[in-house]
Design a protein around this motif. Structure first.
Motif, mmCIF file in Angstrom:
data_model
loop_
_atom_site.group_PDB
_atom_site.id
_atom_site.type_symbol
_atom_site.label_atom_id
_atom_site.label_comp_id
_atom_site.label_asym_id
_atom_site.label_seq_id
_atom_site.Cartn_x
_atom_site.Cartn_y
_atom_site.Cartn_z
ATOM 1 N N GLN A 38 0.867 -1.166 0.000
ATOM 2 C CA GLN A 38 0.000 0.000 0.000
ATOM 3 C C GLN A 38 0.907 1.220 0.000
ATOM 4 O O GLN A 38 1.370 1.685 1.047
ATOM 5 N N SER A 40 2.283 5.102 -0.523
ATOM 6 C CA SER A 40 1.744 6.417 -0.184
ATOM 7 C C SER A 40 2.572 7.579 -0.713
ATOM 8 O O SER A 40 2.055 8.695 -0.809
ATOM 9 N N ALA A 41 3.851 7.378 -1.043
ATOM 10 C CA ALA A 41 4.689 8.497 -1.475
ATOM 11 C C ALA A 41 5.793 7.996 -2.400
ATOM 12 O O ALA A 41 6.252 6.850 -2.291
ATOM 13 N N GLY A 50 5.235 3.293 2.296
ATOM 14 C CA GLY A 50 3.834 2.980 2.565
ATOM 15 C C GLY A 50 3.770 1.924 3.650
ATOM 16 O O GLY A 50 4.567 1.947 4.597
ATOM 17 N N TYR A 82 4.395 7.401 5.700
ATOM 18 C CA TYR A 82 3.582 8.399 5.005
ATOM 19 C C TYR A 82 4.412 9.347 4.154
ATOM 20 O O TYR A 82 4.021 9.688 3.038
ATOM 21 N N GLY A 92 6.407 8.599 9.454
ATOM 22 C CA GLY A 92 5.082 8.004 9.549
ATOM 23 C C GLY A 92 4.706 7.879 11.002
ATOM 24 O O GLY A 92 5.018 8.753 11.809
ATOM 25 N N TRP A 257 -3.206 15.531 -4.262
ATOM 26 C CA TRP A 257 -2.353 14.765 -3.364
ATOM 27 C C TRP A 257 -0.903 15.228 -3.370
ATOM 28 O O TRP A 257 -0.217 15.145 -2.365
ATOM 29 N N LEU A 307 -1.356 9.595 -6.330
ATOM 30 C CA LEU A 307 -0.958 9.980 -4.975
ATOM 31 C C LEU A 307 0.329 10.795 -4.921
ATOM 32 O O LEU A 307 0.559 11.511 -3.947
ATOM 33 N N TYR A 318 -3.129 4.413 -7.931
ATOM 34 C CA TYR A 318 -3.826 3.133 -7.799
ATOM 35 C C TYR A 318 -4.707 2.945 -9.017
ATOM 36 O O TYR A 318 -5.358 3.881 -9.487
#
Length: 369
Positions: A38, A40-41, A50, A82, A92, A257, A307, A318
């Motif tokens: 997953q 995130s950056a 992530g 994060y 994070g 984002w 993102l 995604y």
């Protein structure tokens, strides 16, 4: 400190298709990442962070050159990455020993617990810059959540715009922070803020009932969203006091984002009131582009959200094949073929004409003989 627990080697398959022609919109190849990541950056090196599942919990990861590194959780079961700097630092939150989560900094192979504000119980890191400064939020002794700025010298309370709550989301290499804060007695109303040199500035509501800032680049360009009385969200780009609304695909929801140092913005927009109708977008050169128009439709994937975007214009997002088959993806720009300068092209054509003319004249002379 907990040592790196695991490294996994992943082979990425990058489908390719026709290159750009002069004057066309940018096109991208699509790399499908493992479904258990997953992300995130993404940073300028194409590295990512992530969360990934592990036995008994979930851990933050660091992805580089096809390797996935488990960052651990300081003896606990849960951590989440994060924010990611261009030189590979991760922030994070981590929850060791079953207590509330704390912000962390992962640098040089080591995860460090950043603690919280004096008297507070929890914190979270959302953005990190190349000097190791981190922004996010932390609880105070009065059990209020405030934006914070942390680093090797401790954690600082950035305060609020007059309300009880604030949170920092984006930070650039100059240490400037953006986020959102309540500004009065109504805890549901937020305004975007810009924090610099100890001062938190209210960016206003941009004509709506509230706003929040999502990201900032090294040129101090700020992105975020405005919410109106009908709770419709609209994305904005704030540059030197000028606000540009990015537009939408016709639906109720839109969100930004990330922004790179070229001023390109990524996010999502819906086509109607259904959040599931969203498509990822790229805002560039004053145009809002549906990312699904920039990839090969024969691949069968729909990019639902974007993102992150780096200065190499790689995009983290995604994508889904069906409603229940969704994966993290990376979009890589296809480099357009070189196009000769107009002057060089004219000279080239002139040369061809001259050569053709010379050959024709020679053939006429040969026939006369």
């Amino acid at each position: 400190m907990e040592q790196v627990a695991m490294r996994i080697r992943i082979c990425l398959v990058v489908p390719c298709f026709a290159a750009l022609t002069a004057g066309a919109e940018p096109l991208y190849t699509l790399t499908i990442l493992p479904e258990w990541l997953q992300a995130s950056a993404i940073n300028n090196a194409g590295q990512m962070t992530g969360v990934m599942p592990v036995p008994g919990g979930s851990h933050a990861f660091f992805f580089t050159n096809g390797d996935v590194r488990d960052l651990g959780a300081l003896g606990g079961a849960r951590s989440f990455g994060y924010g990611l700097s261009d030189n590979g630092m991760v922030t994070g939150d981590v929850a060791p020993a079953n207590r509330p989560g704390h912000a962390f900094l992962y640098a040089g192979g080591t995860m460090s617990d950043l603690g919280t504000l004096p008297g507070g119980s929890s914190s979270i890191g959302l953005g990190v810059n190349d000097t190791g400064q981190i922004t996010g939020s932390a609880t105070t002794a009065a059990d209020r959540t405030h934006a914070m700025l942390a680093g090797y010298g401790g954690m600082r309370d950035l305060g609020t715009l007059g309300g009880d709550f604030s949170y920092g989301i984006g930070i650039n290499d100059a240490g400037h922070v953006v986020g959102a804060s309540t500004f009065g007695g109504d805890a549901s109303r937020y305004h975007a803020f810009f924090y610099r040199d100890g001062v938190m500035t209210d960016l206003g509501d941009f004509g709506g009932v509230g706003s929040f800032a999502q990201g900032i680049n090294d040129r101090d360009q700020v992105i975020g969203a405005v919410v109106d009385t009908a709770q419709v969200a609209r994305s904005f780009l704030y540059t030197d006091g000028t606000v540009t609304m990015l537009g939408d695909f016709g639906g109720r929801y839109t969100g930004t984002w990330d922004i790179n140092n070229l001023g390109q913005v990524v996010g999502y927009s819906t086509f109607n009131d259904d959040i599931n109708s969203r498509h990822g977008f790229l805002y560039t050169d004053g145009k809002l582009l549906d990312l699904n128009g920039l990839i090969d439709p024969a691949l069968g994937w729909t990019v639902a959200t974007a993102l992150g975007i780096n200065d190499a214009q790689q995009i983290l997002g995604y994508a889904c094949r069906t409603s229940d088959v969704c994966r993290p993806v990376r979009l890589d720009p296809i480099t357009p073929p070189a196009v000769p300068e107009p002057g060089a092209l004219a000279m080239l054509l002139a040369g061809v004409i001259i050569c053709v003319g010379a050959n024709t004249a020679k053939k006429k002379q040969d026939r006369k003989r």
